[in-house]
Enzyme design. Structure first.
Site, mmCIF file in Angstrom:
data_model
loop_
_atom_site.group_PDB
_atom_site.id
_atom_site.type_symbol
_atom_site.label_atom_id
_atom_site.label_comp_id
_atom_site.label_asym_id
_atom_site.label_seq_id
_atom_site.Cartn_x
_atom_site.Cartn_y
_atom_site.Cartn_z
ATOM 1 N N ASP A 151 0.799 -1.228 0.000
ATOM 2 C CA ASP A 151 0.000 0.000 0.000
ATOM 3 C C ASP A 151 0.831 1.276 0.000
ATOM 4 O O ASP A 151 0.450 2.260 -0.626
ATOM 5 C CB ASP A 151 -0.913 0.030 1.232
ATOM 6 C CG ASP A 151 -2.028 -0.990 1.149
ATOM 7 O OD1 ASP A 151 -2.381 -1.393 0.027
ATOM 8 O OD2 ASP A 151 -2.544 -1.385 2.209
ATOM 9 N N TYR A 406 -12.770 -2.324 -2.945
ATOM 10 C CA TYR A 406 -13.321 -1.138 -2.306
ATOM 11 C C TYR A 406 -14.511 -0.616 -3.117
ATOM 12 O O TYR A 406 -14.624 -0.845 -4.321
ATOM 13 C CB TYR A 406 -12.269 -0.039 -2.227
ATOM 14 C CG TYR A 406 -11.260 -0.177 -1.108
ATOM 15 C CD1 TYR A 406 -11.069 -1.383 -0.438
ATOM 16 C CD2 TYR A 406 -10.480 0.908 -0.728
ATOM 17 C CE1 TYR A 406 -10.143 -1.497 0.581
ATOM 18 C CE2 TYR A 406 -9.537 0.807 0.291
ATOM 19 C CZ TYR A 406 -9.376 -0.396 0.937
ATOM 20 O OH TYR A 406 -8.458 -0.505 1.946
#
Length: 469
Positions: A151, A406
């Site tokens: 990330d 997401y």
């Protein structure tokens, strides 16, 4: 009438006509000059009115040409003053969601230079919608794409394109960021961009293309923000940020920003125990956010933001059909509106929902365990009644055999109401698809509709065997 009288009469008539023509030419000349030099009178203030010192943003300046008796008159149209958005219109009443956009980034990456991304979202200015994502500093068919499952690296940047345009090599890199949020206040874009060390990251606030403010980590544990659009009302924008444990107590603060400058910071208040990755929408005169509890609850936290006095309240979505992943099956899941349900609360995924009177529209993965499939539906009483489970108007966005990721909300102002739209991240590559070394995504976007609609499934669609390793 004798000859002399005829001559006098004809002369008098001719003189009269000549005089009239002369006066008409003078009138036309005066009109032309007056219109040309009175441009400054557009929207002129009343006498003795104090004018603001700050500049006024002019959207367009159009000259209209009018032709009259071979004489050109230039008429200056009064320019339109750009105003802050206030989102005061009511929410659109919808029956469900209709397809809006799909960028097919992964399929295109099989034969073109497309960025490796994750954490996408959509936000609109008053005219156009844009898609954003956090790039990994590389295209997919590039050795740097190896191990992009991580990330937070210093090469990640916030990318911005018109909605529907994949992130090609000519894409603008708005800022350096491994966590972000963006919104348009009616005059310019605000970007909140977080980067740096996990224990001492920096959030930069960029407004109208200029760095205006910044803030450092306050808990030294991965300062992070929404990964979807922030919201601006009457020139004040608000964004939810968290710093602290991803699986324990963290410090969430709500920031208020005006033209890029932080003007106030409020701590989280209310009953929410853990708040991350909020999906926020204008609920005039305030802002409402549906978030992720990564510690105790698979029911989603609600954060209500008062834009006038900066006060904050929080609770949980009442619907017993909970929105996070992982979660219990629908028969055994619960929510009492006030507290986390302590059902598979660790981990989670960014998601969205929005209130509709006493009811609730929401989206979630079809799988209760994995980021697979995606569905939307309306829960009767889902906003006001604890543990409500009556579901109607269900739609499949991505079938359960395909990956999702997401998802988040964005709002679009129409002529008479504010429509709610959502996007779904379609993740491909690692960790699940081990044939390749990269991790990236495409998106699909739907918007609320008051009409009828059909059925389908809109997965990423790339054949992993066709893809660069």
């Amino acid at each position: 009438m004798n000859p002399n009288q005829k001559i006098i009469t004809i002369g008098s008539v001719s003189l009269t006509i000549a005089t009239v023509c002369f006066l008409m030419q003078i009138a036309i000349l005066v009109t032309t000059v007056t219109l040309h030099f009175k441009q400054h009178e557009c929207d002129s203030p009343a006498s003795n009115q104090v004018m603001p010192c700050e500049p006024i943003i002019i959207e367009r300046n159009i000259t209209e040409i009018v032709y009259l008796n071979n004489t050109t008159i230039e008429k200056e149209i009064c320019p339109k003053v750009v105003e802050y958005r206030n989102w005061s219109k009511p929410q659109c009443q919808i029956t469900g969601f209709a397809p809006f956009s799909k960028d097919n980034s992964i399929r295109l990456s099989a034969g073109g230079d497309i960025w490796v991304t994750r954490e996408p979202y959509v936000s609109c200015d008053p005219v156009k919608c844009y898609q954003f994502a956090l790039g990994q500093g590389t295209t997919l068919d590039n050795k740097h794409s190896n191990d992009t499952v991580h990330d937070r690296i210093p090469h990640r940047t916030l990318l911005m394109n018109e909605l529907g345009v994949p992130f090609h090599l000519g894409t603008r890199q708005v800022c350096i960021a491994w966590s972000s949020s963006s919104c348009h206040d009616g005059k310019a874009w605000l970007h909140v961009c977080i980067t740096g060390d996990d224990k001492n990251a920096t959030a930069s606030f960029i407004y109208d293309g200029r760095l205006v403010d910044s803030i450092g980590s306050w808990s030294q544990n991965i300062l992070r923000t929404q990964e979807s659009e922030c919201v601006c009302i009457n020139g004040t924008c608000t964004v939810v940020m968290t710093d602290g444990s991803a699986s324990g107590r963290a410090d969430t603060r709500i920031l208020f920003i005006e033209e890029g400058k932080i003007v106030h910071i409020s701590p989280l208040a209310g009953s929410a125990q853990h708040v991350e990755e909020c999906s926020c929408y204008p609920r005039y005169p305030g802002v409402r956010c549906i978030c992720r509890d990564n510690w105790k609850g698979s029911n989603r936290p609600v954060v209500d933001i008062n834009m006038e006095d900066y006060s904050i309240d929080s609770s949980y979505v009442c619907s017993g059909l909970v929105g996070d992943t992982p979660r219990n099956d629908d028969r055994s899941s619960n929510s009492n509106c006030r507290n986390p349900n302590n059902e598979r609360g660790t981990q989670g995924v960014k998601g969205w929902a929005f209130d509709n009177g006493n009811d609730l529209w929401m989206g979630r993965t079809i799988s209760k365990d994995l980021r697979s499939g995606y569905e939307t539906f309306k829960v009767i009483g889902g906003w006001s009644t604890p543990n409500s489970k009556s579901q109607i108007n269900r739609q499949v966005i991505v079938d359960s055999d395909n990956r999702s990721g997401y998802s988040g909300i964005f709002s679009v102002e129409g002529k008479s109401c504010i429509n709610r739209c959502f996007y779904v991240e379609l993740i491909r590559g690692r960790k699940q698809e081990t044939r390749v070394w990269w991790t990236s995504n495409s998106i699909v976007v739907f918007c609320g509709t008051s009409g009828t609609y059909g059925t389908g499934s809109w997965p990423d669609g790339a054949n992993i065997n066709f893809m660069p390793i």
